[in-house]
Scaffold this motif. Structure first.
Motif, PDB file in Angstrom:
ATOM      1  N   SER A 153      41.068  27.164  49.321  1.00  0.00           N
ATOM      2  CA  SER A 153      41.206  27.812  47.751  1.00  0.00           C
ATOM      3  C   SER A 153      40.135  28.101  47.218  1.00  0.00           C
ATOM      4  CB  SER A 153      41.922  26.369  47.224  1.00  0.00           C
ATOM      5  OG  SER A 153      40.925  25.179  47.167  1.00  0.00           O
ATOM      6  N   ALA A 154      40.388  28.819  46.200  1.00  0.00           N
ATOM      7  CA  ALA A 154      39.254  29.475  45.227  1.00  0.00           C
ATOM      8  C   ALA A 154      39.741  29.778  43.732  1.00  0.00           C
ATOM      9  CB  ALA A 154      38.903  30.679  45.931  1.00  0.00           C
ATOM     10  N   ARG A 155      38.765  29.727  43.001  1.00  0.00           N
ATOM     11  CA  ARG A 155      39.069  30.067  41.750  1.00  0.00           C
ATOM     12  C   ARG A 155      38.107  31.370  40.887  1.00  0.00           C
ATOM     13  NH1 ARG A 155      36.414  27.706  36.873  1.00  0.00           N
ATOM     14  NH2 ARG A 155      35.319  26.491  38.213  1.00  0.00           N
ATOM     15  N   MET A 156      38.860  32.504  40.652  1.00  0.00           N
ATOM     16  CA  MET A 156      38.001  33.479  39.968  1.00  0.00           C
ATOM     17  C   MET A 156      37.152  33.256  38.857  1.00  0.00           C
ATOM     18  SD  MET A 156      39.656  37.360  39.209  1.00  0.00           S
ATOM     19  CE  MET A 156      40.219  36.691  37.355  1.00  0.00           C
ATOM     20  N   MET A 157      35.833  33.709  39.236  1.00  0.00           N
ATOM     21  CA  MET A 157      34.977  33.466  37.911  1.00  0.00           C
ATOM     22  C   MET A 157      34.895  34.948  37.266  1.00  0.00           C
ATOM     23  SD  MET A 157      34.079  30.308  38.195  1.00  0.00           S
ATOM     24  CE  MET A 157      33.123  30.038  36.937  1.00  0.00           C
ATOM     25  N   ALA A 158      34.773  35.811  37.955  1.00  0.00           N
ATOM     26  CA  ALA A 158      34.771  37.436  37.478  1.00  0.00           C
ATOM     27  C   ALA A 158      35.027  38.098  38.602  1.00  0.00           C
ATOM     28  CB  ALA A 158      33.349  37.469  37.210  1.00  0.00           C
ATOM     29  N   GLU A 213      30.633  28.374  50.450  1.00  0.00           N
ATOM     30  CA  GLU A 213      30.402  26.848  49.727  1.00  0.00           C
ATOM     31  C   GLU A 213      29.998  27.050  48.387  1.00  0.00           C
ATOM     32  OE1 GLU A 213      27.663  24.871  52.201  1.00  0.00           O
ATOM     33  OE2 GLU A 213      28.607  25.297  54.151  1.00  0.00           O
ATOM     34  N   ARG A 214      30.909  26.387  47.702  1.00  0.00           N
ATOM     35  CA  ARG A 214      30.661  26.299  46.092  1.00  0.00           C
ATOM     36  C   ARG A 214      30.871  27.737  45.436  1.00  0.00           C
ATOM     37  NH1 ARG A 214      26.837  23.083  48.178  1.00  0.00           N
ATOM     38  NH2 ARG A 214      25.110  24.601  47.860  1.00  0.00           N
ATOM     39  N   ARG A 215      30.253  28.714  45.880  1.00  0.00           N
ATOM     40  CA  ARG A 215      30.293  29.971  45.345  1.00  0.00           C
ATOM     41  C   ARG A 215      30.148  31.173  46.136  1.00  0.00           C
ATOM     42  NH1 ARG A 215      29.005  30.312  39.514  1.00  0.00           N
ATOM     43  NH2 ARG A 215      29.949  32.338  38.552  1.00  0.00           N
ATOM     44  N   LEU A 216      30.978  32.306  45.875  1.00  0.00           N
ATOM     45  CA  LEU A 216      30.838  33.372  46.900  1.00  0.00           C
ATOM     46  C   LEU A 216      30.792  34.678  45.774  1.00  0.00           C
ATOM     47  CD1 LEU A 216      30.931  34.816  49.831  1.00  0.00           C
ATOM     48  CD2 LEU A 216      33.256  35.469  49.334  1.00  0.00           C
ATOM     49  N   VAL A 217      29.803  35.462  46.052  1.00  0.00           N
ATOM     50  CA  VAL A 217      29.571  36.542  45.309  1.00  0.00           C
ATOM     51  C   VAL A 217      29.371  37.957  46.195  1.00  0.00           C
ATOM     52  CG1 VAL A 217      28.256  37.762  43.247  1.00  0.00           C
ATOM     53  CG2 VAL A 217      28.344  35.400  43.307  1.00  0.00           C
ATOM     54  N   ALA A 218      30.489  38.884  45.865  1.00  0.00           N
ATOM     55  CA  ALA A 218      30.302  39.956  46.846  1.00  0.00           C
ATOM     56  C   ALA A 218      30.206  41.365  45.755  1.00  0.00           C
ATOM     57  CB  ALA A 218      31.428  40.157  47.826  1.00  0.00           C
ATOM     58  N   ARG A 219      29.166  41.979  45.898  1.00  0.00           N
ATOM     59  CA  ARG A 219      29.044  43.542  45.401  1.00  0.00           C
ATOM     60  C   ARG A 219      29.131  44.686  46.340  1.00  0.00           C
ATOM     61  NH1 ARG A 219      25.228  39.858  43.358  1.00  0.00           N
ATOM     62  NH2 ARG A 219      25.614  39.408  40.935  1.00  0.00           N
ATOM     63  N   TYR A 220      30.138  45.408  46.066  1.00  0.00           N
ATOM     64  CA  TYR A 220      30.119  46.637  46.754  1.00  0.00           C
ATOM     65  C   TYR A 220      29.944  47.864  46.045  1.00  0.00           C
ATOM     66  CZ  TYR A 220      32.707  50.496  49.631  1.00  0.00           C
ATOM     67  OH  TYR A 220      32.790  51.316  50.285  1.00  0.00           O
ATOM     68  N   ALA A 221      29.249  48.965  46.457  1.00  0.00           N
ATOM     69  CA  ALA A 221      29.217  49.934  45.909  1.00  0.00           C
ATOM     70  C   ALA A 221      29.339  51.207  46.916  1.00  0.00           C
ATOM     71  CB  ALA A 221      27.628  50.078  45.316  1.00  0.00           C
ATOM     72  N   LEU A 245      33.021  40.750  42.909  1.00  0.00           N
ATOM     73  CA  LEU A 245      33.730  39.751  43.464  1.00  0.00           C
ATOM     74  C   LEU A 245      33.168  38.358  43.110  1.00  0.00           C
ATOM     75  CD1 LEU A 245      35.888  40.777  46.636  1.00  0.00           C
ATOM     76  CD2 LEU A 245      36.860  40.755  44.273  1.00  0.00           C
ATOM     77  N   ASP A 246      33.301  37.432  42.190  1.00  0.00           N
ATOM     78  CA  ASP A 246      32.743  36.320  42.035  1.00  0.00           C
ATOM     79  C   ASP A 246      33.863  35.191  42.249  1.00  0.00           C
ATOM     80  OD1 ASP A 246      31.073  34.157  41.260  1.00  0.00           O
ATOM     81  OD2 ASP A 246      30.161  35.200  39.573  1.00  0.00           O
ATOM     82  N   TYR A 247      33.659  34.289  42.915  1.00  0.00           N
ATOM     83  CA  TYR A 247      34.438  33.253  43.098  1.00  0.00           C
ATOM     84  C   TYR A 247      34.042  31.679  43.442  1.00  0.00           C
ATOM     85  CZ  TYR A 247      38.670  36.512  43.172  1.00  0.00           C
ATOM     86  OH  TYR A 247      39.529  37.286  42.709  1.00  0.00           O
ATOM     87  N   ALA A 248      34.595  30.899  42.810  1.00  0.00           N
ATOM     88  CA  ALA A 248      34.140  29.493  43.070  1.00  0.00           C
ATOM     89  C   ALA A 248      35.151  28.654  43.960  1.00  0.00           C
ATOM     90  CB  ALA A 248      34.085  28.741  41.779  1.00  0.00           C
ATOM     91  N   PHE A 249      34.456  27.775  44.876  1.00  0.00           N
ATOM     92  CA  PHE A 249      35.153  27.183  45.974  1.00  0.00           C
ATOM     93  C   PHE A 249      34.923  25.585  45.800  1.00  0.00           C
ATOM     94  CE2 PHE A 249      34.598  31.331  47.259  1.00  0.00           C
ATOM     95  CZ  PHE A 249      35.723  31.629  48.108  1.00  0.00           C
ATOM     96  N   PRO A 250      36.016  25.114  45.606  1.00  0.00           N
ATOM     97  CA  PRO A 250      36.028  23.406  45.492  1.00  0.00           C
ATOM     98  C   PRO A 250      35.596  22.962  46.694  1.00  0.00           C
ATOM     99  CG  PRO A 250      38.262  24.210  45.299  1.00  0.00           C
ATOM    100  CD  PRO A 250      37.595  25.286  45.428  1.00  0.00           C
TER     101      PRO A 250
END
Length: 258
Positions: free
Chosen positions: A244-249, A64-72, A9-14
């Motif tokens: 609010s957030a915007r999906m980057m990937a 803040e600005r970006r959140l990246v979460a990786r799950y395995a 999950l990779d999201y940007a936050f205004p």
């Protein structure tokens, strides 16, 4: 059945926002976590809290600005398939306390609006026989359409006759509740989902246990890894943003490896 799960999950936050994640497979008697890792890129501490019904867990993060979460994870499914149609009904007055809330309408599963349809379309059926007929009806009459999400819930899906996995789950849950079968929504990982994504299925209380049912027909009960359970999509969302957030990937991969 052994499943290998990978999710990004990779999201940007205004603007800064709190985020509630539900992406970890739950440790349960019929699904064993052999390996698991959740990595969240954040400058703030994260906090885990128990999931609905004590199943799985949620994770709070601050973005803040970006959140990246990786799950395995590697999950071993030890669940014996059951012939639903052979399971007897349980009178509602004999249900355990924990199943009773799942008889009632909820925001996205308007069970009270389907009483007449279930009674007249499936006369004489109850328990597992009714559950099997309802699941088959949803699969046959609601097209899987990845371009549509019916935000109005089960009633909108019934009218549109198309939707994504959560729409199929909402409709089956609402129909089952109308037929006096406790039913809840489940977020899950499943191999064979096309396109690959977080998946939503139903779980019906039959003959003293919760039984997984995928109304899209893409998943089987013996190879689904539960993440969370709840009344409807409100309780099982993989990510809830308080802002609010915007999906980057976003990427989900589930493969059978044994």
């Amino acid at each position: 059945m052994l499943l290998k799960i990978d999710a990004l999950l990779d999201y940007a936050f205004p603007a800064p926002a709190d985020v509630l994640l539900q992406v970890e497979a739950a440790a349960m008697p019929d699904q064993r976590l052999e390996a698991q890792s959740l990595v969240i890129e954040s400058d703030h501490p994260i906090r885990a809290v128990a999931g609905e019904e004590g199943i799985g867990q949620r994770t709070w993060a601050r973005a803040e600005r970006r959140l990246v979460a990786r799950y395995a994870a590697t999950v071993r499914i030890e669940r014996t398939p059951v012939q639903l149609e052979a399971l007897p009904p349980t009178p509602v007055a004999a249900l355990p306390a924990g199943a009773i809330p799942y008889l009632l309408p909820s925001r996205y599963c308007e069970a009270d609006r389907f009483d007449h349809f279930v009674r007249t379309r499936f006369p004489g059926l109850a328990g597992g026989a009714l559950a099997t007929a309802l699941a088959a009806w949803v699969e046959a009459n609601v097209a899987y359409d990845g371009s549509v999400v019916n935000g109005g819930g089960a009633l909108a899906t019934f009218a549109e006759r198309r939707g994504v996995c959560r729409d199929h789950a909402h409709l089956l849950v609402a129909l089952a509740r109308a037929g006096e079968i406790p039913a809840r929504c489940v977020s899950a990982y499943a191999p064979g989902v096309d396109p690959p994504d977080f998946h939503a299925v139903a779980e019906l209380w039959l003959d003293g246990a919760w039984r997984l049912v995928d109304a899209t027909g893409m998943g089987n009960a013996d190879d689904l890894a539960r993440v969370a359970v709840g009344r409807d999509a409100t309780d099982i969302a993989f990510m809830t943003v308080f802002g609010s957030a915007r999906m980057m990937a976003q990427h989900v991969s589930v493969a059978r490896i044994g």
